[in-house]
Structure formats: structure tokens, C-alpha cells
Design an enzyme around this catalytic site. Sequence first.
Site, mmCIF file in Angstrom:
data_model
loop_
_atom_site.group_PDB
_atom_site.id
_atom_site.type_symbol
_atom_site.label_atom_id
_atom_site.label_comp_id
_atom_site.label_asym_id
_atom_site.label_seq_id
_atom_site.Cartn_x
_atom_site.Cartn_y
_atom_site.Cartn_z
ATOM 1 N N GLU A 50 0.832 -1.199 0.000
ATOM 2 C CA GLU A 50 0.000 0.000 0.000
ATOM 3 C C GLU A 50 0.869 1.252 0.000
ATOM 4 O O GLU A 50 2.056 1.203 0.304
ATOM 5 C CB GLU A 50 -0.920 0.005 1.224
ATOM 6 C CG GLU A 50 -1.935 -1.105 1.195
ATOM 7 C CD GLU A 50 -2.836 -1.131 2.411
ATOM 8 O OE1 GLU A 50 -3.797 -1.911 2.387
ATOM 9 O OE2 GLU A 50 -2.588 -0.394 3.400
ATOM 10 N N ALA A 52 0.453 5.703 0.784
ATOM 11 C CA ALA A 52 -0.401 6.762 1.319
ATOM 12 C C ALA A 52 -1.243 7.400 0.214
ATOM 13 O O ALA A 52 -2.366 7.830 0.460
ATOM 14 C CB ALA A 52 0.438 7.828 2.030
ATOM 15 N N TYR A 54 -3.394 6.295 -2.221
ATOM 16 C CA TYR A 54 -4.043 5.007 -2.439
ATOM 17 C C TYR A 54 -3.957 4.421 -3.852
ATOM 18 O O TYR A 54 -3.686 3.239 -3.993
ATOM 19 C CB TYR A 54 -5.514 5.063 -1.994
ATOM 20 C CG TYR A 54 -5.642 4.958 -0.493
ATOM 21 C CD1 TYR A 54 -5.503 3.750 0.153
ATOM 22 C CD2 TYR A 54 -5.883 6.088 0.280
ATOM 23 C CE1 TYR A 54 -5.607 3.652 1.531
ATOM 24 C CE2 TYR A 54 -5.985 6.000 1.652
ATOM 25 C CZ TYR A 54 -5.846 4.782 2.284
ATOM 26 O OH TYR A 54 -5.945 4.688 3.633
ATOM 27 N N GLU A 61 -0.985 -10.088 -6.501
ATOM 28 C CA GLU A 61 -0.904 -10.803 -7.775
ATOM 29 C C GLU A 61 0.029 -10.080 -8.746
ATOM 30 O O GLU A 61 0.816 -10.715 -9.450
ATOM 31 C CB GLU A 61 -2.292 -10.924 -8.419
ATOM 32 C CG GLU A 61 -3.297 -11.679 -7.571
ATOM 33 C CD GLU A 61 -4.121 -10.785 -6.647
ATOM 34 O OE1 GLU A 61 -5.290 -11.114 -6.420
ATOM 35 O OE2 GLU A 61 -3.607 -9.760 -6.152
ATOM 36 N N CYS A 92 -8.775 -8.849 -7.873
ATOM 37 C CA CYS A 92 -9.576 -7.700 -8.312
ATOM 38 C C CYS A 92 -9.666 -7.730 -9.843
ATOM 39 O O CYS A 92 -8.982 -8.506 -10.506
ATOM 40 C CB CYS A 92 -8.963 -6.395 -7.811
ATOM 41 S SG CYS A 92 -7.413 -5.929 -8.634
#
Length: 137
Positions: A50, A52, A54, A61, A92
Amino acid sequence: MSSTDTLFSDALFSAALAAQARAHAPYSRFRVGAALRDEAGAVHAGCNVENAAYPVGTCAEAGAIAAMVAAGGRRIAAILVLGDGEALVTPCGACRQRIREFAAPHTPIHVAGPQGVRRTFTLDELLPASFGPDNLA
């Protein structure tokens, strides 16, 4: 599932579990690990990272696919995605398309939780009538 398939599935689970433990998920606290087997049988793993900002994060994957390509692999023979919680943690939409770039419609996508594989799909089940490299041939 044959003993060879079980052996490969166990290797993918172990690699995904180790990658999940190294995930960088300070915002969602939702760690994901993925591992895939390439056409030569080598296992490549990745974890979510991740950021900050986003939209700049990376899925597990995508990390496993990048590791495969960096190592010289070009085809996904099978992939396993591991996440916590009660719900199935499937790739996703963007990762389904990433997998499609390197996998055939019948490629198994194993969805796992901490105790093991919960369900197996084919790529075609998760991304039917997909657009891929052959559309550009």
C-alpha cells in the site's frame, strides 16, 4: 487432485503465506499474499504494497507476476491468492486482466484463507469472454 497437483498447491500456499506476512498494509491492515507457478514449474510470490496515495499501491498478484517476468517466466500455470477473513479473496478486476496476459482460460486460480485453499476457479470463470493478447494478433 493428483499428488503432483497437491504438491504444487502446497508450495504455492507456503510461498503466498510467507509473502502475506511481509505485506505492507499500514492503511487497510488487510494483508494479501499471492504465489504462482510458471511454465517451468518455478514459484514466484508477491504481496500487497500500500501507499499513502491510495491508487499507487500494488496488489499481491501484480507483485507475483512481476517477479515471474523478472525471473524469465512467461506463462502462469497456476496461481494462488491468500487473504484473511470469511469472504473469498479473489483477484480484483485489474489483476484478473493482468493474469489474463500470461494465462490460458483454463488456468486454475486457487483462492485461499489461513487454513488452506477454499475454492478453485478457472481464469475463464473469473474473467469470461476476456480481451487478451490474441485479440491483438
